[in-house]
Design a protein around this motif. Structure first.
Motif, PDB file in Angstrom:
ATOM      1  N   UNK A  44       0.827  -1.208   0.000  1.00  0.00           N
ATOM      2  CA  UNK A  44       0.000   0.000   0.000  1.00  0.00           C
ATOM      3  C   UNK A  44       0.864   1.262   0.000  1.00  0.00           C
ATOM      4  N   UNK A  45       1.944   1.267   0.743  1.00  0.00           N
ATOM      5  CA  UNK A  45       2.823   2.441   0.809  1.00  0.00           C
ATOM      6  C   UNK A  45       3.346   2.801  -0.588  1.00  0.00           C
ATOM      7  N   UNK A  46       3.799   1.812  -1.327  1.00  0.00           N
ATOM      8  CA  UNK A  46       4.301   2.052  -2.686  1.00  0.00           C
ATOM      9  C   UNK A  46       3.184   2.519  -3.605  1.00  0.00           C
ATOM     10  N   UNK A  47       2.012   1.899  -3.476  1.00  0.00           N
ATOM     11  CA  UNK A  47       0.876   2.304  -4.317  1.00  0.00           C
ATOM     12  C   UNK A  47       0.495   3.758  -4.065  1.00  0.00           C
ATOM     13  N   UNK A  48       0.527   4.184  -2.807  1.00  0.00           N
ATOM     14  CA  UNK A  48       0.194   5.573  -2.501  1.00  0.00           C
ATOM     15  C   UNK A  48       1.257   6.526  -3.041  1.00  0.00           C
ATOM     16  N   UNK A  49       2.517   6.136  -2.995  1.00  0.00           N
ATOM     17  CA  UNK A  49       3.575   6.972  -3.579  1.00  0.00           C
ATOM     18  C   UNK A  49       3.381   7.088  -5.090  1.00  0.00           C
ATOM     19  N   UNK A  50       3.006   5.977  -5.735  1.00  0.00           N
ATOM     20  CA  UNK A  50       2.728   6.008  -7.173  1.00  0.00           C
ATOM     21  C   UNK A  50       1.536   6.912  -7.466  1.00  0.00           C
ATOM     22  N   UNK A  51       0.493   6.772  -6.656  1.00  0.00           N
ATOM     23  CA  UNK A  51      -0.688   7.619  -6.831  1.00  0.00           C
ATOM     24  C   UNK A  51      -0.356   9.088  -6.673  1.00  0.00           C
ATOM     25  N   UNK A  52       0.476   9.411  -5.683  1.00  0.00           N
ATOM     26  CA  UNK A  52       0.876  10.796  -5.461  1.00  0.00           C
ATOM     27  C   UNK A  52       1.671  11.336  -6.639  1.00  0.00           C
ATOM     28  N   UNK A  53       2.662  10.575  -7.093  1.00  0.00           N
ATOM     29  CA  UNK A  53       3.485  11.037  -8.215  1.00  0.00           C
ATOM     30  C   UNK A  53       2.636  11.234  -9.472  1.00  0.00           C
TER      31      UNK A  53
END
Length: 113
Positions: A44-53
């Motif tokens: 989830x942490x990586x997915x949220x970073x991807x979503x933010x970028x």
């Protein structure tokens, strides 16, 4: 009401209003969005970073605020957030800078809560 409460209240109110229309396609899109960010092969942490970028590159301030809130929830710190900011700004170019400013302001609010 602060910046975060204002955003979250408006978002929740409008999402309730939209979902109350009981449109099958919109409900499925909302469900797909929820499921895309769930734990899976990518955490989830990586997915949220991807979503933010991606949100920064697409220049969607509401999306940026949402993903910043989620990033805070899953434990990202300021150093990690600014690495995401740097990648998004590199990919998106200088047109992302105004969104970077607003994202920094919003992160500061989250960090000071």
């Amino acid at each position: 009401m602060n910046l975060i409460e204002e955003f979250n209240d408006y978002r929740a109110r409008m999402n309730d209003n939209i979902l109350a229309a009981d449109n099958k396609v919109l409900k499925r899109i909302f469900n797909l969005d929820t499921n895309a960010y769930a734990e899976g092969a990518i955490d989830v942490k990586t997915k949220e970073m991807l979503g933010l970028a991606c949100s920064m590159v697409l220049r969607c301030d509401d999306c940026v605020k949402y993903h910043l809130g989620k990033c805070k929830e899953v434990g990202l710190n300021k150093t990690e957030i600014f690495e995401v900011f740097s990648i998004a700004t590199l990919i998106g170019g200088s047109i992302v800078i105004p969104h970077l400013r607003r994202a920094t302001e919003y992160w500061d609010e989250l960090d000071n809560q």
